[in-house]
Scaffold this motif. Structure first.
Motif, PDB file in Angstrom:
ATOM      1  N   GLY A  53       0.972  -1.094   0.125  1.00 18.85           N
ATOM      2  CA  GLY A  53      -0.086   0.079  -0.119  1.00 18.85           C
ATOM      3  C   GLY A  53       0.917   1.389   0.128  1.00 18.85           C
ATOM      4  N   ASP A  54       0.292   2.397   0.056  1.00 16.83           N
ATOM      5  CA  ASP A  54       1.149   3.645   0.125  1.00 16.83           C
ATOM      6  C   ASP A  54       1.378   3.976   1.697  1.00 16.83           C
ATOM      7  OD1 ASP A  54       0.786   3.764  -2.615  1.00 16.83           O
ATOM      8  OD2 ASP A  54      -1.002   5.181  -2.555  1.00 16.83           O
ATOM      9  N   ALA A 139       3.226  20.262 -12.399  1.00 15.39           N
ATOM     10  CA  ALA A 139       4.483  20.380 -12.975  1.00 15.39           C
ATOM     11  C   ALA A 139       4.853  19.223 -13.662  1.00 15.39           C
ATOM     12  CB  ALA A 139       5.562  20.517 -11.757  1.00 15.39           C
ATOM     13  N   THR A 140       5.889  19.351 -14.553  1.00 13.24           N
ATOM     14  CA  THR A 140       6.536  18.071 -15.351  1.00 13.24           C
ATOM     15  C   THR A 140       7.505  17.663 -14.485  1.00 13.24           C
ATOM     16  OG1 THR A 140       5.679  19.332 -17.514  1.00 13.24           O
ATOM     17  CG2 THR A 140       7.398  17.209 -17.592  1.00 13.24           C
ATOM     18  N   ALA A 141       7.644  16.416 -14.424  1.00 11.97           N
ATOM     19  CA  ALA A 141       8.840  15.723 -13.618  1.00 11.97           C
ATOM     20  C   ALA A 141       9.263  14.513 -14.418  1.00 11.97           C
ATOM     21  CB  ALA A 141       8.254  15.244 -12.213  1.00 11.97           C
ATOM     22  N   GLU A 142      10.411  13.814 -13.715  1.00  9.90           N
ATOM     23  CA  GLU A 142      11.035  12.655 -14.116  1.00  9.90           C
ATOM     24  C   GLU A 142      11.019  11.516 -13.173  1.00  9.90           C
ATOM     25  OE1 GLU A 142      15.427  11.197 -16.009  1.00  9.90           O
ATOM     26  OE2 GLU A 142      14.882  13.312 -15.593  1.00  9.90           O
ATOM     27  N   VAL A 143      10.550  10.387 -13.757  1.00 15.54           N
ATOM     28  CA  VAL A 143      10.713   9.362 -12.632  1.00 15.54           C
ATOM     29  C   VAL A 143      12.118   9.140 -12.263  1.00 15.54           C
ATOM     30  CG1 VAL A 143      10.002   6.785 -12.291  1.00 15.54           C
ATOM     31  CG2 VAL A 143       8.407   8.413 -13.550  1.00 15.54           C
ATOM     32  N   THR A 144      12.536   9.238 -10.827  1.00 18.05           N
ATOM     33  CA  THR A 144      13.841   8.664 -10.734  1.00 18.05           C
ATOM     34  C   THR A 144      14.089   7.321  -9.936  1.00 18.05           C
ATOM     35  OG1 THR A 144      13.548  10.129  -8.675  1.00 18.05           O
ATOM     36  CG2 THR A 144      14.744  11.126 -10.557  1.00 18.05           C
ATOM     37  N   THR A 145      12.996   7.079  -9.417  1.00 15.36           N
ATOM     38  CA  THR A 145      12.829   5.706  -8.848  1.00 15.36           C
ATOM     39  C   THR A 145      11.721   4.886  -9.416  1.00 15.36           C
ATOM     40  OG1 THR A 145      13.957   6.381  -6.762  1.00 15.36           O
ATOM     41  CG2 THR A 145      12.560   4.304  -6.769  1.00 15.36           C
ATOM     42  N   PRO A 146      11.727   3.851 -10.122  1.00 18.48           N
ATOM     43  CA  PRO A 146      10.839   3.195 -10.822  1.00 18.48           C
ATOM     44  C   PRO A 146       9.522   3.199  -9.724  1.00 18.48           C
ATOM     45  CG  PRO A 146      12.752   2.217 -11.262  1.00 18.48           C
ATOM     46  CD  PRO A 146      13.097   3.082 -10.194  1.00 18.48           C
ATOM     47  N   ILE A 147       8.388   3.369 -10.508  1.00 19.82           N
ATOM     48  CA  ILE A 147       7.074   3.324  -9.778  1.00 19.82           C
ATOM     49  C   ILE A 147       6.616   2.071 -10.535  1.00 19.82           C
ATOM     50  CG2 ILE A 147       4.825   4.442  -9.478  1.00 19.82           C
ATOM     51  CD1 ILE A 147       6.046   6.918 -10.428  1.00 19.82           C
ATOM     52  N   PRO A 148       6.236   0.972  -9.148  1.00 18.11           N
ATOM     53  CA  PRO A 148       5.781  -0.271  -9.751  1.00 18.11           C
ATOM     54  C   PRO A 148       4.056  -0.093  -9.619  1.00 18.11           C
ATOM     55  CG  PRO A 148       6.399  -0.141  -7.272  1.00 18.11           C
ATOM     56  CD  PRO A 148       6.728   1.085  -7.789  1.00 18.11           C
ATOM     57  N   LEU A 149       3.598  -1.176 -10.196  1.00 22.58           N
ATOM     58  CA  LEU A 149       2.114  -1.276 -10.252  1.00 22.58           C
ATOM     59  C   LEU A 149       1.574  -1.208  -9.032  1.00 22.58           C
ATOM     60  CD1 LEU A 149      -0.397  -1.540 -11.940  1.00 22.58           C
ATOM     61  CD2 LEU A 149       0.002  -3.846 -11.915  1.00 22.58           C
ATOM     62  N   GLY A 150       0.878  -0.346  -8.585  1.00 19.52           N
ATOM     63  CA  GLY A 150       0.144  -0.149  -7.216  1.00 19.52           C
ATOM     64  C   GLY A 150       1.004   0.205  -6.211  1.00 19.52           C
ATOM     65  N   GLY A 151       2.244   0.608  -6.502  1.00 16.59           N
ATOM     66  CA  GLY A 151       3.368   0.935  -5.410  1.00 16.59           C
ATOM     67  C   GLY A 151       3.635   2.161  -5.693  1.00 16.59           C
ATOM     68  N   THR A 152       5.031   2.558  -4.932  1.00 18.57           N
ATOM     69  CA  THR A 152       5.307   3.937  -4.724  1.00 18.57           C
ATOM     70  C   THR A 152       6.768   3.898  -5.268  1.00 18.57           C
ATOM     71  OG1 THR A 152       3.755   4.348  -2.771  1.00 18.57           O
ATOM     72  CG2 THR A 152       5.553   6.122  -3.148  1.00 18.57           C
ATOM     73  N   ASP A 172      -2.450   6.152 -13.538  1.00 19.30           N
ATOM     74  CA  ASP A 172      -3.093   5.619 -14.397  1.00 19.30           C
ATOM     75  C   ASP A 172      -2.978   3.744 -14.145  1.00 19.30           C
ATOM     76  OD1 ASP A 172      -3.463   7.386 -15.983  1.00 19.30           O
ATOM     77  OD2 ASP A 172      -1.565   7.715 -16.376  1.00 19.30           O
ATOM     78  N   ARG A 173      -2.525   3.539 -12.850  1.00 21.40           N
ATOM     79  CA  ARG A 173      -2.572   1.925 -12.562  1.00 21.40           C
ATOM     80  C   ARG A 173      -1.637   1.134 -13.234  1.00 21.40           C
ATOM     81  NH1 ARG A 173      -3.965   2.060  -7.162  1.00 21.40           N
ATOM     82  NH2 ARG A 173      -5.909   3.249  -7.044  1.00 21.40           N
ATOM     83  N   VAL A 174      -0.623   1.740 -13.806  1.00 27.48           N
ATOM     84  CA  VAL A 174       0.603   1.193 -14.649  1.00 27.48           C
ATOM     85  C   VAL A 174       2.109   1.526 -14.036  1.00 27.48           C
ATOM     86  CG1 VAL A 174      -0.697   1.107 -16.883  1.00 27.48           C
ATOM     87  CG2 VAL A 174       0.801   3.099 -16.088  1.00 27.48           C
ATOM     88  N   ALA A 175       2.795   0.555 -14.502  1.00 24.84           N
ATOM     89  CA  ALA A 175       4.376   0.689 -13.885  1.00 24.84           C
ATOM     90  C   ALA A 175       4.847   1.593 -14.666  1.00 24.84           C
ATOM     91  CB  ALA A 175       4.952  -0.488 -13.847  1.00 24.84           C
ATOM     92  N   LEU A 176       5.649   2.538 -14.148  1.00 23.54           N
ATOM     93  CA  LEU A 176       6.611   3.756 -14.569  1.00 23.54           C
ATOM     94  C   LEU A 176       7.889   3.556 -14.479  1.00 23.54           C
ATOM     95  CD1 LEU A 176       4.245   6.835 -13.921  1.00 23.54           C
ATOM     96  CD2 LEU A 176       4.063   5.511 -16.170  1.00 23.54           C
ATOM     97  N   PRO A 177       8.557   3.243 -15.518  1.00 23.75           N
ATOM     98  CA  PRO A 177      10.105   3.046 -15.398  1.00 23.75           C
ATOM     99  C   PRO A 177      11.016   4.374 -15.289  1.00 23.75           C
ATOM    100  CG  PRO A 177       9.421   2.970 -17.863  1.00 23.75           C
ATOM    101  CD  PRO A 177       8.280   3.044 -17.167  1.00 23.75           C
ATOM    102  N   ARG A 178      12.232   4.142 -14.817  1.00 25.09           N
ATOM    103  CA  ARG A 178      12.964   5.225 -14.326  1.00 25.09           C
ATOM    104  C   ARG A 178      12.986   5.823 -15.680  1.00 25.09           C
ATOM    105  NH1 ARG A 178      17.334   6.610 -10.992  1.00 25.09           N
ATOM    106  NH2 ARG A 178      19.076   7.724 -12.013  1.00 25.09           N
TER     107      ARG A 178
END
Length: 201
Positions: A53-54, A139-152, A172-178
Motif C-alpha cells: 500500500g502507500d 509540474a512536469t517531472a521525471e521518474v527517478t525511482t521506478p514506480i511499480p504497479l500499485g506501489g510507490t 493510471d495503474r501502470v508501472a512507470l520505469p525510471r
C-alpha cells in the motif's frame, strides 16, 4: 580599596569567568551548527516505502520560527559577553564593574545585530523560495525511482530554481520505469499522483 593581591585574584577569577563564557558560546554555536545541519537533512528525506500500500513518511511540514531569543542570538550574546569582558580588562585595564557593564552592553548590541542579520540574510530568503503545493501540482517531472504497479516510487523536478523530489504513485495503474516523463496531477500528504505525459497526447 582592595589590596593588590586580592585585586589580582579577583581579576584572575573574572578573566576565568570571561574565558569560560567564550568557550561555552563557541561550543553552543557548534552544537547549533551540527544540530541545524542534521535537521536540514531530516526535512529533505523522503522514504518511498512499499508494503502493499502507500506508506509515506512526511518530514517536510515542520516549521522553524526565529523568536527574539533564537539559539544564534543566545550563542552570540554569551560569546561576546566574554570577549568584550576580556578586551575591557586586558586591553583597557577596566575595573571589574566597568568590564561587566561593557561586556553586557557590547554583547547585547552584537546579539541584536546578529539576530537581524541571521533573519534577513538567511531565514527570510529561504522562506520566500519555499516550494508550495501550487508549484508541485501541474509540474512536469521525471521518474527517478521506478514506480511499480500499485506501489510507490519517486519523481524529481525543478521548482523555484532548485531540484526537488517526492514519493510518487501512478494514477493510471501502470508501472512507470525510471526516466519516464510524467505530469503531477495531485498531492496527498507527501505523496504525489502522476500520469505519464504520453497519456495526454
Amino acid at each position: 580599596m582592595l589590596p593588590v593581591g586580592r585585586r589580582a585574584a579577583m581579576y584572575d577569577t573574572l578573566n576565568c569567568f570571561y574565558f569560560t563564557l567564550i568557550g561555552i558560546g563557541i561550543l553552543y554555536a557548534l552544537f547549533i551548527l551540527i544540530g541545524g545541519g542534521m535537521h536540514d537533512l531530516g526535512t529533505h528525506i523522503h522514504l518511498p516505502l512499499d508494503f502493499g500500500g502507500d506508506v509515506g513518511v512526511d518530514l517536510s511540514h515542520g516549521e522553524v520560527g526565529v523568536p527574539s531569543l533564537s539559539p544564534i542570538t543566545i550563542a552570540s550574546f554569551v560569546t561576546d559577553f566574554g570577549s568584550f569582558g576580556i578586551i575591557a580588562t586586558q586591553g583597557f585595564g577596566a575595573s571589574a564593574g566597568v568590564s561587566v557593564l561593557l561586556g553586557a552592553v557590547g554583547a547585547f548590541v552584537v546579539a541584536v545585530l546578529s539576530h537581524f542579520a541571521y533573519f534577513y540574510l538567511l531565514v527570510k530568503p529561504q522562506g520566500s523560495s519555499e516550494v508550495t503545493q501550487s508549484d508541485i501540482v501541474g509540474a512536469t517531472a521525471e521518474v527517478t525511482t521506478p514506480i511499480p504497479l500499485g506501489g510507490t516510487g519517486e519523481v524529481a523536478f525543478v521548482a523555484r530554481g532548485g531540484r526537488v523530489s517526492y514519493p510518487a504513485r501512478s494514477l493510471d495503474r501502470v508501472a512507470l520505469p525510471r526516466g519516464t516523463t510524467v505530469m503531477i496531477i495531485e498531492m496527498v500528504g507527501s505523496v504525489v499522483g502522476v500520469r505519464a505525459r504520453t497519456t495526454f497526447k
